[in-house]
Write an enzyme that holds these catalytic residues in place. Structure first.
Site, PDB file in Angstrom:
ATOM      1  N   GLN A 287       0.809  -1.226   0.000  1.00  0.00           N
ATOM      2  CA  GLN A 287       0.000   0.000   0.000  1.00  0.00           C
ATOM      3  C   GLN A 287       0.846   1.282   0.000  1.00  0.00           C
ATOM      4  O   GLN A 287       0.319   2.375  -0.188  1.00  0.00           O
ATOM      5  CB  GLN A 287      -0.937   0.031   1.222  1.00  0.00           C
TER       6      GLN A 287
ATOM      7  N   TYR B  36     -12.665 -10.440   3.553  1.00  0.00           N
ATOM      8  CA  TYR B  36     -12.526 -10.307   5.001  1.00  0.00           C
ATOM      9  C   TYR B  36     -13.768  -9.602   5.530  1.00  0.00           C
ATOM     10  O   TYR B  36     -14.267  -8.658   4.928  1.00  0.00           O
ATOM     11  CB  TYR B  36     -11.270  -9.510   5.355  1.00  0.00           C
TER      12      TYR B  36
ATOM     13  N   HIS C  95      -8.975 -11.347  10.649  1.00  0.00           N
ATOM     14  CA  HIS C  95      -8.482 -10.089  10.064  1.00  0.00           C
ATOM     15  C   HIS C  95      -8.919  -8.895  10.896  1.00  0.00           C
ATOM     16  O   HIS C  95      -9.340  -7.871  10.360  1.00  0.00           O
ATOM     17  CB  HIS C  95      -8.947  -9.961   8.606  1.00  0.00           C
TER      18      HIS C  95
HETATM   19 MG    MG Z   1      -3.879 -12.559   7.798  1.00  0.00          MG
END
Ligand code: MG
Length: 399
Positions: free
Chosen positions: A42, A157, A207
């Site tokens: 990112q 997620y 997550h």
């Molecule tokens: Mg992970």
């Protein structure tokens, strides 16, 4: 005459979805160089600047053999330390120096660590689907390919879909409903367990999508399905809650991909509050600290499960594998199934056969980079969308 560092280069490339940062350390010995992974997908351009504008001038002229000294000095040279970006840069240099040392010794890096304790590393791969039947189908397909450890995720997620009960005027974003996610995921895991049987190991990654007390309940509720491990049940900011989870369930816990600093992992290890350390080796500072953490965790009966998704570069995966085949307390290795293009771009990229990842016996990390091919796939300048995560009422959440 010592062999010295003559240049430190950041090579950015995007062979697939993830933007990757590879460090190439050039030396005074003709033809000798090392590769390392500094990927922080990112923030690739910040890492590039950290390597080329800050680390390179500090490193040029130093003796390539003095890995430990270079690591110690690199960590404090900026005075402020233990954060992302700078840690990634140091990780890439550190892995490249181990690569160079292995090439100079004529040995794979796992030999320098102490040699193999196993021939190959068992890996887990990801099964996903929009509903529980699709996840079970995906898992069965992977089992047929020889994988025996499968991470199961419903949707992305945070669960199966976008909640529809957001308020008027709520901004766009990656919406999820934590409590619906927990309910649907438990049903999915029960279904997949009944479909694939008890012989296959299942894993799941929360997550950091649950409130801490909901994570406590989830770890209890999922215990009956005998996960190999539950990953990131809590956010790094909430690790004080691990003690509560531990007291209430025997679900094995894995944690660490977002960790930057020994402050974060030390007490979890010494208090035996987790079962697997899974730091991002290309973020924690490279092979040097990962080796130390593996040995430290071994003293407390805690195993390794280094972070290994698509946003670890193939060079980073090679580094993980050298740790895996050496560490007596190896647990499992996450594996992302690289594309044909990545195998072409990174000659020597390890291969999986029947659920095991095998190192090659080439000196160093055993992996190379076709720089021209890498440069022909430059990184896109995009604003990441999936990390713009929101709760049902529109409030921001951790991704
Ligand atoms: Mg992970």
């Amino acid at each position: 005459m010592p062999v010295t560092i003559t240049g430190v280069e950041a090579i950015l490339t995007q062979p697939g979805r993830s933007r990757l940062v590879i460090v190439k350390v050039h030396t005074s010995e003709p033809g000798l160089y090392g590769l390392g992974c500094a990927t922080f997908t990112q923030r690739v351009f910040a890492v590039e600047a950290a390597i080329e504008r800050h680390l390179a001038p500090f490193l040029i002229g130093r003796d390539v053999d003095r890995i430990e000294e270079i690591w110690q000095m690199s960590m404090v040279h900026g005075y402020w330390r233990n954060g992302p970006v700078l840690n990634n840069a140091i990780s890439g240099v550190d892995q490249a120096l181990w690569d160079i040392k292995g090439k100079r010794a004529g040995m794979p890096v796992y030999q320098l660590l102490g040699g193999m304790t196993r021939q190959a590393a068992a890996v887990y791969v990801h099964a996903e689907g929009a509903d529980r039947n699709a996840v079970a189908d995906s898992a069965r397909g992977l089992v047929e390919q020889g994988f025996r450890h499968i991470r199961v995720q419903l949707g992305g997620y945070g669960g199966p879909g976008t909640p529809q009960h957001r308020p008027e005027g709520a901004p766009e974003g990656n919406y999820f409903d934590p409590r619906e996610y927990a309910r649907a995921t438990l049903e999915m895991i029960e279904h997949v367990r009944s479909e694939v049987g008890d012989e296959i190991e299942l894993l799941h990654d929360v997550h950091e999508r649950l409130a801490p007390i909901d994570a406590v309940r989830f770890a209890k509720d999922v215990e009956q399905y005998r996960l190999f491990f539950l990953e990131d049940a809590l956010a790094p900011e909430d690790i004080g809650w691990f003690k509560t989870i531990r007291q209430q369930s025997a679900t094995p816990l894995a944690m660490g991909e977002l960790f930057n600093s020994p402050h974060e992992w030390r007490d979890l290890i010494t208090n035996r509050l987790i079962d697997f350390v899974r730091m991002h080796v290309s973020q924690m500072g490279g092979l040097t600290p990962a080796r130390n953490v593996a040995a430290f965790a071994a003293m407390y009966g805690i195993r390794t499960a280094w972070h290994g998704p698509g946003d670890t570069s193939p060079v980073g995966h090679a580094a993980n594998l050298h740790l895996d085949v050496w560490a007596p307390n190896f647990g499992i290795q996450e594996w992302y199934r690289p594309s044909e293009l990545e195998y072409e771009m990174f000659p020597g990229l390890p291969e999986v056969r029947n659920g095991y990842l095998y190192p090659n016996d080439r000196p160093g990390l055993g992996i190379d980079l076709d720089v021209d091919l890498a440069r022909s796939h430059p990184c896109e300048e995009i604003v990441e969308q999936w990390t713009q995560t929101r709760l049902p009422d529109g409030g921001p959440a951790r991704p």
